[in-house]
Motif scaffolding. Structure first.
Motif, PDB file in Angstrom:
ATOM      1  N   GLN A 198      58.463  33.972  39.079  1.00  0.00           N
ATOM      2  CA  GLN A 198      57.401  34.632  38.329  1.00  0.00           C
ATOM      3  C   GLN A 198      56.013  34.292  38.868  1.00  0.00           C
ATOM      4  O   GLN A 198      55.038  34.941  38.509  1.00  0.00           O
ATOM      5  CB  GLN A 198      57.485  34.252  36.846  1.00  0.00           C
ATOM      6  CG  GLN A 198      58.732  34.789  36.162  1.00  0.00           C
ATOM      7  CD  GLN A 198      58.749  34.457  34.683  1.00  0.00           C
ATOM      8  OE1 GLN A 198      58.199  33.441  34.249  1.00  0.00           O
ATOM      9  NE2 GLN A 198      59.365  35.317  33.897  1.00  0.00           N
ATOM     10  N   GLN A 199      55.922  33.266  39.702  1.00  0.00           N
ATOM     11  CA  GLN A 199      54.616  32.832  40.196  1.00  0.00           C
ATOM     12  C   GLN A 199      54.452  32.981  41.707  1.00  0.00           C
ATOM     13  O   GLN A 199      53.341  33.230  42.185  1.00  0.00           O
ATOM     14  CB  GLN A 199      54.371  31.349  39.830  1.00  0.00           C
ATOM     15  CG  GLN A 199      54.134  31.081  38.369  1.00  0.00           C
ATOM     16  CD  GLN A 199      55.424  30.861  37.596  1.00  0.00           C
ATOM     17  OE1 GLN A 199      56.409  30.419  38.168  1.00  0.00           O
ATOM     18  NE2 GLN A 199      55.410  31.158  36.311  1.00  0.00           N
ATOM     19  N   ARG A 300      50.730  40.001  26.081  1.00  0.00           N
ATOM     20  CA  ARG A 300      51.060  38.899  26.982  1.00  0.00           C
ATOM     21  C   ARG A 300      51.200  37.590  26.217  1.00  0.00           C
ATOM     22  O   ARG A 300      50.403  37.275  25.338  1.00  0.00           O
ATOM     23  CB  ARG A 300      49.968  38.759  28.038  1.00  0.00           C
ATOM     24  CG  ARG A 300      50.155  37.579  28.978  1.00  0.00           C
ATOM     25  CD  ARG A 300      48.928  37.385  29.854  1.00  0.00           C
ATOM     26  NE  ARG A 300      48.763  38.478  30.805  1.00  0.00           N
ATOM     27  CZ  ARG A 300      47.674  38.638  31.549  1.00  0.00           C
ATOM     28  NH1 ARG A 300      46.650  37.813  31.418  1.00  0.00           N
ATOM     29  NH2 ARG A 300      47.601  39.643  32.398  1.00  0.00           N
ATOM     30  N   THR A 302      51.751  33.335  27.066  1.00  0.00           N
ATOM     31  CA  THR A 302      51.579  32.393  28.172  1.00  0.00           C
ATOM     32  C   THR A 302      52.318  31.106  27.842  1.00  0.00           C
ATOM     33  O   THR A 302      52.517  30.777  26.679  1.00  0.00           O
ATOM     34  CB  THR A 302      50.095  32.063  28.417  1.00  0.00           C
ATOM     35  OG1 THR A 302      49.606  31.288  27.319  1.00  0.00           O
ATOM     36  CG2 THR A 302      49.262  33.323  28.550  1.00  0.00           C
ATOM     37  N   ILE A 331      44.606  32.540  33.553  1.00  0.00           N
ATOM     38  CA  ILE A 331      45.925  31.943  33.706  1.00  0.00           C
ATOM     39  C   ILE A 331      45.866  30.995  34.891  1.00  0.00           C
ATOM     40  O   ILE A 331      45.609  31.414  36.022  1.00  0.00           O
ATOM     41  CB  ILE A 331      47.009  33.008  33.939  1.00  0.00           C
ATOM     42  CG1 ILE A 331      47.070  33.982  32.758  1.00  0.00           C
ATOM     43  CG2 ILE A 331      48.364  32.351  34.159  1.00  0.00           C
ATOM     44  CD1 ILE A 331      48.048  35.107  32.964  1.00  0.00           C
ATOM     45  N   ASP A 347      47.655  36.604  37.444  1.00  0.00           N
ATOM     46  CA  ASP A 347      48.948  37.287  37.467  1.00  0.00           C
ATOM     47  C   ASP A 347      48.979  38.183  38.708  1.00  0.00           C
ATOM     48  O   ASP A 347      48.482  39.310  38.703  1.00  0.00           O
ATOM     49  CB  ASP A 347      49.105  38.125  36.189  1.00  0.00           C
ATOM     50  CG  ASP A 347      50.470  38.768  36.067  1.00  0.00           C
ATOM     51  OD1 ASP A 347      51.142  38.948  37.099  1.00  0.00           O
ATOM     52  OD2 ASP A 347      50.865  39.106  34.937  1.00  0.00           O
ATOM     53  N   ALA A 350      50.657  41.781  38.477  1.00  0.00           N
ATOM     54  CA  ALA A 350      49.855  42.765  37.750  1.00  0.00           C
ATOM     55  C   ALA A 350      48.645  43.197  38.559  1.00  0.00           C
ATOM     56  O   ALA A 350      48.273  44.381  38.569  1.00  0.00           O
ATOM     57  CB  ALA A 350      49.423  42.189  36.399  1.00  0.00           C
ATOM     58  N   GLU A 351      48.015  42.268  39.247  1.00  0.00           N
ATOM     59  CA  GLU A 351      46.821  42.603  40.023  1.00  0.00           C
ATOM     60  C   GLU A 351      47.165  43.444  41.254  1.00  0.00           C
ATOM     61  O   GLU A 351      46.396  44.327  41.647  1.00  0.00           O
ATOM     62  CB  GLU A 351      46.087  41.324  40.437  1.00  0.00           C
ATOM     63  CG  GLU A 351      45.547  40.500  39.274  1.00  0.00           C
ATOM     64  CD  GLU A 351      44.512  41.238  38.438  1.00  0.00           C
ATOM     65  OE1 GLU A 351      43.981  42.278  38.905  1.00  0.00           O
ATOM     66  OE2 GLU A 351      44.234  40.786  37.319  1.00  0.00           O
ATOM     67  N   ALA A 381      43.741  36.736  41.703  1.00  0.00           N
ATOM     68  CA  ALA A 381      44.962  35.939  41.607  1.00  0.00           C
ATOM     69  C   ALA A 381      45.082  35.117  42.875  1.00  0.00           C
ATOM     70  O   ALA A 381      44.529  35.467  43.923  1.00  0.00           O
ATOM     71  CB  ALA A 381      46.199  36.816  41.416  1.00  0.00           C
TER      72      ALA A 381
END
Length: 486
Positions: A198-199, A300, A302, A331, A347, A350-351, A381
C-alpha cells in the motif's frame, strides 16, 4: 431586598472514549489551552495501563526500550492537570438521547460532548487451526497490538527459535526485525505481490526484501497462510503455494479495521470508519466527535500517528471554539526498525491517478530507492527506502506545497555528496520539520536544553521514534549539523 448570588452555569462535560496516542495528544492540546479550567474532562481507557506509545512496542520486543519507557503521560500528570483518567474502564454502550455512556460494570458517565478515539482492532486472518474448539488462540499464536500482547510474546521467546510473521506491512516488518534481533529465525508471509504494497512500488519493495534477507529475515510474497497444523517437530504453517513453514511462534500482524462497534450501536453513520466532517464531528450527531484510526474523513481512514496527532490538534481547537478545520491532506509514515529505513509521504496511488508525474532515483547496489510524485511543480507524495538523509527537506516542501523548479525534484533525490554538499553536513533551518509525527521544527528542538524537555514540551521522538538521532544531534553542544544518514 437582598439580591441572590447568580448560580454558576454548569461546566460542560467532555468524555473521551479511548486512551491511546490520539486521545492522549488531544488531552495534551486541551491542557495547553487551559481547557480543564472551563470543562470537566474524563478519559475512559479500557486497558489497565497508563497511556503508552503503541508504535514503539516493537522496540520493547527488540529489547531497545523498557515497557515503562513507552508511557506517554502517567496517571499523576492527568491528576495534576485536572483530568479524570479512568483505566480499565471498558465502555459497553452509548445512549445519545440520554447523553451518557455505560461501562461494563454498569457505571454511567454523562457527557455534553463525546469524543470517540477507539482506534483499530486486529482482524483474525482466515487461517484454519488458529483458534481452538473453546474459542482460544492456539498457544503458538500471538496477536501484536497491545502491551499485554507484547509481554506475552516476550514470555514465549525463550521457548522457541523459529517464528512466522503473518503480514508484510509496517507492523509486520517491525515485528520481524525485532524477532531477528532477538536471534529468532523469522519468516514473513505476505499475500500481496510485494512488501508494504500500500505504500511502496514493487522495485522499492524488492530492495527492502533484500535488506531483510541480509538481516536474516526470509520473505514470502504472493502467498497466503491457510492452515496451522501439527508437524513432526511442532506447529507448522501451510501456505497456499504448497510450502509448509515449521515454526514455534506465529505472530499475526495482517489486517486491522477501525473499531466502530460503539458508534454503530449508537446509530452513528459508519462506513469503514466513523464518518466525520471537517470539524471531526459525526455527520449524524454534532455532539459526538471521532479521531484517529476509528475516524473516516472524506472517504479515508488512516492508521498512522501524524494524521491522528494533527486531528487531535484540530479537534482541541474545535472544542475550544477556534475557527479551525481538518483537510485530511497530511499522511506521513516511518518504519521504525533497526537497520531498515523507510519513509512515506502522501498517497502516491491517488496522486498518480490525479495526473502526478514520477521522479525516481534508485541504486539497488547500495540498497536505496527514492521516488517523488510531483504535480504542478509540488511534491504531493514520496517514498524513500534506504537513504533518509533528505527526508526532512522533502517533508518540508511536501507540507508547504513549495513550487519547485524543473530540476529541483531530481536534485532532492541525489545523495548529499552528489548534490554538492561534499563531506560537510547540511544545516537544518529553524523552520525545517524534524519530527513528522508531532510537526516539530528544528528551531523548537534547538530551544530545548535536554532530550527530556524535548519529549515533554514538543512530543518529538515519542511517535514513531524515527527522528531520535536528528534530535540528539540538534541538542548536542557542537554546531547543529545533520549529516548523511541522520
Amino acid at each position: 431586598m437582598t439580591s441572590r448570588p447568580h448560580a454558576e452555569p454548569p461546566r460542560p462535560r467532555l468524555v473521551v472514549v479511548g486512551s491511546g496516542m490520539a486521545a492522549t495528544r488531544l488531552v495534551e492540546q486541551l491542557v495547553a489551552r487551559s481547557a480543564p479550567a472551563r470543562m470537566d474532562i474524563t478519559v475512559l481507557g479500557d486497558e489497565d495501563t497508563a497511556p503508552y506509545n503503541r508504535i514503539l512496542l516493537s522496540a520493547v520486543l527488540e529489547g531497545t526500550h523498557r515497557p515503562e519507557a513507552l508511557t506517554l503521560r502517567d496517571e499523576q500528570w492527568y491528576a495534576d492537570n485536572g483530568v479524570d483518567l479512568r483505566l480499565g474502564a471498558r465502555v459497553l454502550g452509548i445512549d445519545r438521547e440520554r447523553q451518557d455512556v455505560m461501562l461494563v460494570d454498569g457505571t454511567l458517565v454523562e457527557y455534553d460532548v463525546l469524543v470517540l478515539a477507539t482506534g483499530s482492532i486486529p482482524s483474525l486472518p482466515p487461517i484454519r487451526g488458529l483458534v481452538r474448539m473453546d474459542g482460544s488462540l492456539h498457544e503458538a499464536v500471538h496477536a501484536f497490538r497491545s502491551l499485554a500482547d507484547c509481554r506475552r510474546l516476550l514470555a514465549a521467546l525463550p521457548h522457541g527459535r523459529r517464528a512466522v510473521v503473518v503480514g508484510g506491512g509496517l507492523l509486520g516488518l517491525q515485528v520481524a526485525r525485532a524477532l531477528g534481533v532477538r536471534g529468532i529465525g523469522t519468516e514473513v508471509v505476505e499475500g500481496a505481490d510485494h512488501l508494504l504494497h500500500q505504500q511502496l512500488s514493487a522495485p522499492a519493495a524488492r530492495i527492502l526484501a533484500r535488506d531483510l534477507k541480509k538481516l536474516g529475515v526470509a520473505v514470502y510474497t504472493g502467498a497466503r497462510a491457510v492452515r496451522l497444523v501439527e508437524g513432526p517437530t511442532g506447529p507448522a504453517l501451510r501456505l497456499d503455494n504448497g510450502f509448509t513453514l515449521d515454526t514455534d511462534l506465529v505472530v499475526l500482524t495482517a489486517g486491522g479495521r477501525p473499531s466502530t462497534a460503539l458508534a454503530r450501536g449508537a446509530g452513528l453513520e459508519v462506513r469503514r470508519g466513523i464518518v466525520v466532517d471537517d470539524r471531526l464531528s459525526s455527520v449524524t450527531d454534532p455532539s459526538v466527535h471521532a479521531l484517529g484510526d476509528c475516524a473516516e474523513h472524506d472517504g479515508r481512514t488512516t492508521g498512522f500517528v501524524p494524521p491522528a496527532w494533527e486531528q487531535a490538534e484540530i479537534l482541541a481547537g474545535v472544542l475550544c471554539d477556534d475557527a479551525v478545520k481538518y483537510d485530511g491532506a497530511r499522511i506521513v509514515a516511518r518504519l521504525r526498525a533497526t537497520d531498515l529505513d523507510v519513509a512515506v509521504l502522501g498517497d502516491a496511488a491517488a496522486e498518480l491517478a490525479a495526473g502526478g508525474e514520477v521522479v525516481e532515483v534508485a541504486n539497488p547496489v547500495s540498497g536505496s530507492h527514492r521516488r517523488l510524485v510531483v504535480r504542478d511543480g509540488r511534491i504531493v507524495a514520496a517514498t524513500l527506502v534506504g537513504d533518509l538523509s533528505r527526508v526532512g527537506l522533502i517533508t518540508q516542501h511536501f507540507d508547504r506545497q513549495t513550487v519547485l523548479g524543473p530540476n529541483e525534484p531530481g536534485e532532492l533525490l541525489l545523495p548529499q555528496r552528489a548534490a554538492g554538499s561534499g563531506t560537510r553536513g547540511v544545516v537544518l533551518p529553524d523552520d525545517a520539520e524534524v519530527c513528522a509525527c508531532a510537526g516539530v521544527t528544528a528551531g523548537r528542538i534547538r530551544a530545548c536544553s535536554s532530550l527530556e524537555q524535548v519529549r515533554d514540551t514538543t512530543r518529538a521522538t515519542t511517535g514513531c521514534g524515527g527522528c531520535a538521532s536528528t534530535v540528539r544531534q540538534l541538542l548536542s553542544s557542537r554546531p547543529a549539523l545533520v549529516t548523511k544518514g541522520s
